[in-house]
Design an enzyme around this catalytic site. Structure first.
Site, short mmCIF file in Angstrom:
data_model
loop_
_atom_site.label_atom_id
_atom_site.label_comp_id
_atom_site.label_asym_id
_atom_site.label_seq_id
_atom_site.Cartn_x
_atom_site.Cartn_y
_atom_site.Cartn_z
N ASP A 169 -1.92 -1.19 5.73
CA ASP A 169 -2.47 -0.52 7.22
C ASP A 169 -3.84 -0.48 7.20
OD1 ASP A 169 -2.85 2.68 7.31
OD2 ASP A 169 -2.29 1.88 5.35
N ASP A 207 0.88 -1.28 0.04
CA ASP A 207 0.12 -0.08 0.01
C ASP A 207 0.87 1.09 0.09
OD1 ASP A 207 -2.37 1.55 0.35
OD2 ASP A 207 -1.74 1.70 2.41
N ARG A 241 -14.91 11.96 -1.12
CA ARG A 241 -13.64 13.07 -0.68
C ARG A 241 -13.10 13.95 -2.06
NH1 ARG A 241 -9.93 8.93 1.98
NH2 ARG A 241 -11.05 7.41 0.54
N LYS A 286 -7.40 -4.04 -5.04
CA LYS A 286 -6.01 -4.35 -4.64
C LYS A 286 -5.57 -5.81 -4.63
CE LYS A 286 -5.22 -0.29 -1.84
NZ LYS A 286 -4.61 0.34 -0.39
N ASP A 297 -0.20 4.92 1.12
CA ASP A 297 -0.64 6.08 1.91
C ASP A 297 -0.28 5.40 3.42
OD1 ASP A 297 -1.18 7.44 -0.30
OD2 ASP A 297 -3.17 8.27 0.36
N ASN A 343 -9.07 -1.41 3.64
CA ASN A 343 -9.23 -1.55 2.26
C ASN A 343 -7.77 -2.40 1.64
OD1 ASN A 343 -7.34 0.45 2.68
ND2 ASN A 343 -7.70 1.26 0.48
#
Length: 413
Positions: free
Chosen positions: A356, A200, A245, A333, A202, A359
């Protein structure tokens, strides 16, 4: 000879009932001790069955399992050997112990695993608890050695006699209570095989949430951060939260992309992790619920093999508040992990996924080894293992790579 028959022992190797000697040497380490011991033993025409040597804080422990001497005479038998070895050891101010026995080491139990323990610090209490847990699961600790002493203490236990999955389950509960990180992987050739590592982005590869960096330029950072946190906890559908968002970014000038790229901060150890994996011949990729406007730059900067993310739509030099193309969400993912593995020619069992957030769960569960990195509680509970120190390169220790090997690779570049 059929596949079920035991091959004959090599010449000189002892059978189960053949007499053998375990020669143990202790003392201050210095060059020449190993050569000196075996030079001493050579006069008795012995076969070497096993050797183990460890040096800890300048003190050597050298163990040699050898066949017992055949000679019955006063100068060639076991008594003479014992006297000679003790005399040699005393001349070097070493201690010697010689134990009589029969045969080789006992066979290791069915079920073999590598248990990696990370502590900051690693306490005697936690080490005792981990060892007791391994014993309680039916395992035997065959070997322990240190992988790293900083930025965390990492040690590896080689365990036999316990199946990997039950052992992993038992240690997961114990490690959470102790505040240490524990990874359990099966032993075998596949641990040495080429792997694909997919991360991942972010809050994993980088310290930031990219959409929050964009939101900071749009004046809506707090609102976006609130929605992001809920999505990462699994409280909101990711795709729905993404559209909500991104809509807040409508009207931002496209020049903000360059500003955000400059703001991105790699997680400590990220460069070391990727560089070391690449030097080892591993392939490395990223999948992100963020944006290609950032991941493409990271791919080029770090030399990644694969990268996939969402794409912010830009029209007439402005962000439209929409994304284009296939959405990279939780299921996406895992789908991309499988696609990358196929393109890399790596079996899914040989993949490592790191993430983390909620998702990332499908990806972590699909991989051969799923690592929750400073993750939300729901992710730590579901992943194969968790790392709760702020250094991404500690993942290398879970793969059996030592800190010394990392530093040696850096020096050789």
């Amino acid at each position: 000879m059929s596949a079920t028959q035991t091959p004959p022992l090599p010449p000189g190797m002892p059978g189960e009932d053949a007499p053998t000697l375990l020669v143990k040497i202790f003392g201050k380490d210095r060059p020449g001790i190993t050569a000196g011991l075996f030079d001493t033993l050579a006069a008795y025409g012995l076969a070497v069955v096993d050797i183990e040597q460890v040096v800890t804080r300048g003190r050597i422990t050298l163990c040699a399992l050898v066949t017992a001497p055949d000679g019955a005479g006063s100068g060639t038998g076991e008594g003479a050997l014992r006297a000679t070895v003790h005399s040699w050891a005393e001349s070097l101010k070493l201690q010697a112990e010689i134990i009589s026995g029969h045969g080789d080491n006992r066979p290791r139990g069915v079920g073999r695993s590598h248990v990696t323990v990370l502590g900051q610090p690693l306490t005697a209490e936690s080490t005792a608890a981990i060892a007791a847990c391994i014993t309680g699961a039916g395992g035997n600790i065959d070997r322990i050695f240190r992988l790293a002493k900083y930025p965390v203490t990492a040690v590896e236990f080689e365990v036999s006699g316990a199946l990997t999955e039950p052992l992993r389950t038992a240690l997961a509960t114990e490690s959470a209570a102790l505040g240490v990180d524990v990874a359990v992987v099966a032993s075998g050739l596949q641990r040495r095989a080429q792997r694909l590592v997919v991360m991942d982005v972010d809050s994993t590869l980088i310290q930031d949430e990219v959409i929050e960096l964009f939101a900071g330029h749009a004046g809506c950072e707090d609102k976006v951060a609130e929605v992001t946190a809920a999505a990462m906890r699994g409280e909101l559908d990711f795709e729905e939260s993404l559209h909500a968002r991104v809509a807040l970014l409508a009207g931002l000038d496209a020049s903000v992309v360059d500003e955000v790229r400059r703001q991105v901060r790699l997680t400590p150890g990220a460069n070391t992790l990727v560089r070391t994996l690449k030097l080892l011949g591993y392939q490395v990729g990223v999948v992100s619920g963020g944006f290609t406007q950032v991941t493409d730059e990271l791919r080029e900067r770090l030399g990644l093999d694969f990268a996939s993310a969402n794409t912010l739509e830009i029209v007439d030099g402005k962000l439209t508040g929409r994304v284009t193309g296939e959405i990279v969400d939780r299921a996406g993912k895992a789908r991309l992990l499988r696609r990358f593995a196929e393109e890399a020619g790596v079996p899914l069992a040989q993949t490592v996924a790191i993430g983390d957030g909620a998702n990332d769960l499908d990806m972590l569960n699909a991989a051969g080894l799923g690592v929750a990195f400073n993750a939300k509680p729901v992710v730590q509970e579901a992943a194969h293992t968790a790392v709760n120190v702020p250094f991404l390169d500690t993942v290398l220790y879970l793969l059996g790579i030592t800190r010394e090997e990392v530093e040696a690779a850096d020096t050789a570049r």
